[in-house]
Structure formats: structure tokens, C-alpha cells
Design a protein around this motif. Structure first.
Motif, PDB file in Angstrom:
ATOM      1  N   MET A 115     -71.915  41.807  78.654  1.00  0.00           N
ATOM      2  CA  MET A 115     -72.117  41.150  77.391  1.00  0.00           C
ATOM      3  C   MET A 115     -70.748  40.811  76.789  1.00  0.00           C
ATOM      4  N   ASP A 116     -70.581  39.595  76.354  1.00  0.00           N
ATOM      5  CA  ASP A 116     -69.307  39.148  75.798  1.00  0.00           C
ATOM      6  C   ASP A 116     -69.314  39.232  74.276  1.00  0.00           C
ATOM      7  N   TYR A 117     -68.179  39.653  73.754  1.00  0.00           N
ATOM      8  CA  TYR A 117     -68.002  39.760  72.311  1.00  0.00           C
ATOM      9  C   TYR A 117     -66.809  38.941  71.872  1.00  0.00           C
ATOM     10  N   GLU A 118     -66.852  38.462  70.649  1.00  0.00           N
ATOM     11  CA  GLU A 118     -65.663  37.893  70.019  1.00  0.00           C
ATOM     12  C   GLU A 118     -65.212  38.883  68.956  1.00  0.00           C
ATOM     13  N   TYR A 119     -63.905  38.959  68.754  1.00  0.00           N
ATOM     14  CA  TYR A 119     -63.318  39.953  67.862  1.00  0.00           C
ATOM     15  C   TYR A 119     -62.575  39.282  66.721  1.00  0.00           C
TER      16      TYR A 119
ATOM     17  N   LEU B 103     -67.247  44.797  54.216  1.00  0.00           N
ATOM     18  CA  LEU B 103     -67.676  44.831  55.613  1.00  0.00           C
ATOM     19  C   LEU B 103     -69.188  44.715  55.742  1.00  0.00           C
ATOM     20  N   ALA B 104     -69.932  45.280  54.802  1.00  0.00           N
ATOM     21  CA  ALA B 104     -71.391  45.161  54.823  1.00  0.00           C
ATOM     22  C   ALA B 104     -71.834  43.716  54.614  1.00  0.00           C
ATOM     23  N   ILE B 105     -71.140  42.994  53.753  1.00  0.00           N
ATOM     24  CA  ILE B 105     -71.456  41.576  53.532  1.00  0.00           C
ATOM     25  C   ILE B 105     -71.202  40.770  54.798  1.00  0.00           C
ATOM     26  N   GLN B 106     -70.078  41.030  55.462  1.00  0.00           N
ATOM     27  CA  GLN B 106     -69.777  40.331  56.719  1.00  0.00           C
ATOM     28  C   GLN B 106     -70.834  40.648  57.778  1.00  0.00           C
ATOM     29  N   ALA B 107     -71.269  41.890  57.826  1.00  0.00           N
ATOM     30  CA  ALA B 107     -72.277  42.278  58.812  1.00  0.00           C
ATOM     31  C   ALA B 107     -73.616  41.607  58.528  1.00  0.00           C
ATOM     32  N   GLU B 108     -73.989  41.561  57.272  1.00  0.00           N
ATOM     33  CA  GLU B 108     -75.295  41.016  56.889  1.00  0.00           C
ATOM     34  C   GLU B 108     -75.392  39.517  57.112  1.00  0.00           C
ATOM     35  N   PHE B 109     -74.377  38.779  56.721  1.00  0.00           N
ATOM     36  CA  PHE B 109     -74.477  37.320  56.716  1.00  0.00           C
ATOM     37  C   PHE B 109     -73.811  36.627  57.897  1.00  0.00           C
ATOM     38  N   SER B 110     -72.929  37.312  58.612  1.00  0.00           N
ATOM     39  CA  SER B 110     -72.217  36.661  59.713  1.00  0.00           C
ATOM     40  C   SER B 110     -72.443  37.330  61.058  1.00  0.00           C
ATOM     41  N   GLY B 111     -73.168  38.429  61.073  1.00  0.00           N
ATOM     42  CA  GLY B 111     -73.483  39.074  62.335  1.00  0.00           C
ATOM     43  C   GLY B 111     -72.386  39.957  62.908  1.00  0.00           C
ATOM     44  N   TRP B 112     -71.376  40.289  62.117  1.00  0.00           N
ATOM     45  CA  TRP B 112     -70.282  41.132  62.596  1.00  0.00           C
ATOM     46  C   TRP B 112     -70.684  42.592  62.544  1.00  0.00           C
ATOM     47  N   GLU B 113     -70.133  43.380  63.442  1.00  0.00           N
ATOM     48  CA  GLU B 113     -70.290  44.831  63.407  1.00  0.00           C
ATOM     49  C   GLU B 113     -68.912  45.464  63.519  1.00  0.00           C
TER      50      GLU B 113
ATOM     51  N   VAL C  59     -61.243  46.090  63.003  1.00  0.00           N
ATOM     52  CA  VAL C  59     -61.611  45.114  64.026  1.00  0.00           C
ATOM     53  C   VAL C  59     -63.123  44.980  64.002  1.00  0.00           C
ATOM     54  N   LEU C  60     -63.566  43.755  63.759  1.00  0.00           N
ATOM     55  CA  LEU C  60     -64.992  43.438  63.760  1.00  0.00           C
ATOM     56  C   LEU C  60     -65.330  42.743  65.067  1.00  0.00           C
ATOM     57  N   ARG C  61     -66.574  42.880  65.515  1.00  0.00           N
ATOM     58  CA  ARG C  61     -67.004  42.181  66.721  1.00  0.00           C
ATOM     59  C   ARG C  61     -68.422  41.670  66.546  1.00  0.00           C
ATOM     60  N   ARG C  62     -68.744  40.644  67.315  1.00  0.00           N
ATOM     61  CA  ARG C  62     -70.119  40.137  67.379  1.00  0.00           C
ATOM     62  C   ARG C  62     -70.341  39.496  68.741  1.00  0.00           C
ATOM     63  N   LYS C  63     -71.574  39.424  69.113  1.00  0.00           N
ATOM     64  CA  LYS C  63     -71.914  38.836  70.410  1.00  0.00           C
ATOM     65  C   LYS C  63     -71.612  37.348  70.385  1.00  0.00           C
TER      66      LYS C  63
END
Length: 63
Positions: A1-5, A23-33, A48-52
Motif C-alpha cells: 500500500m502506498d502512502y503520501e507524506y 491535526l484532528a481537522i486535517q484527519a477529518e477533512f483531508s484524510g490524513w493520519e 509527519v502526516l500520511r494518507r493513502k
């Protein structure tokens, strides 16, 4: 599985509660973890945030 950081540095004047809210706002609306957090002696945080990676094709450019 590839992630962007996405690296992010939070200054020392940002408290923990505010950082968590941002960070919670970024996770909720942009899919970052959250991938990693480093706390430095001067109080700054390196986050460092990541998402698929979305495998969307661009019409007319893909075969």
C-alpha cells in the motif's frame, strides 16, 4: 500500500490541545493520519502526516 507524506513543524507557542485540534481537522477533512511526532528541546514539534495515495486516472492521459 502506498502512502503520501506531509511533514509539518509546529512552533513552541502552539500548545498540545491546539496541536491536537489542528491535526484532528486535517484527519477529518483531508484524510490524513498521524504517522510520527517528535518533540524537540526547544518546544517545537515535528509532525509527519500520511494518507493513502488515491489511484485516480486523468481522463485523456491514461490508456
Amino acid at each position: 500500500m502506498d502512502y503520501e507524506y506531509a511533514p509539518l513543524r509546529l512552533p513552541s507557542n502552539v500548545d498540545r490541545l491546539t496541536a491536537a485540534a489542528q491535526l484532528a481537522i486535517q484527519a477529518e477533512f483531508s484524510g490524513w493520519e498521524l504517522a510520527r511526532v517528535q518533540l524537540f528541546r526547544d518546544g517545537t514539534r515535528q509532525v509527519v502526516l500520511r494518507r493513502k495515495v488515491q489511484g485516480t486516472l486523468v481522463p485523456g492521459l491514461s490508456t
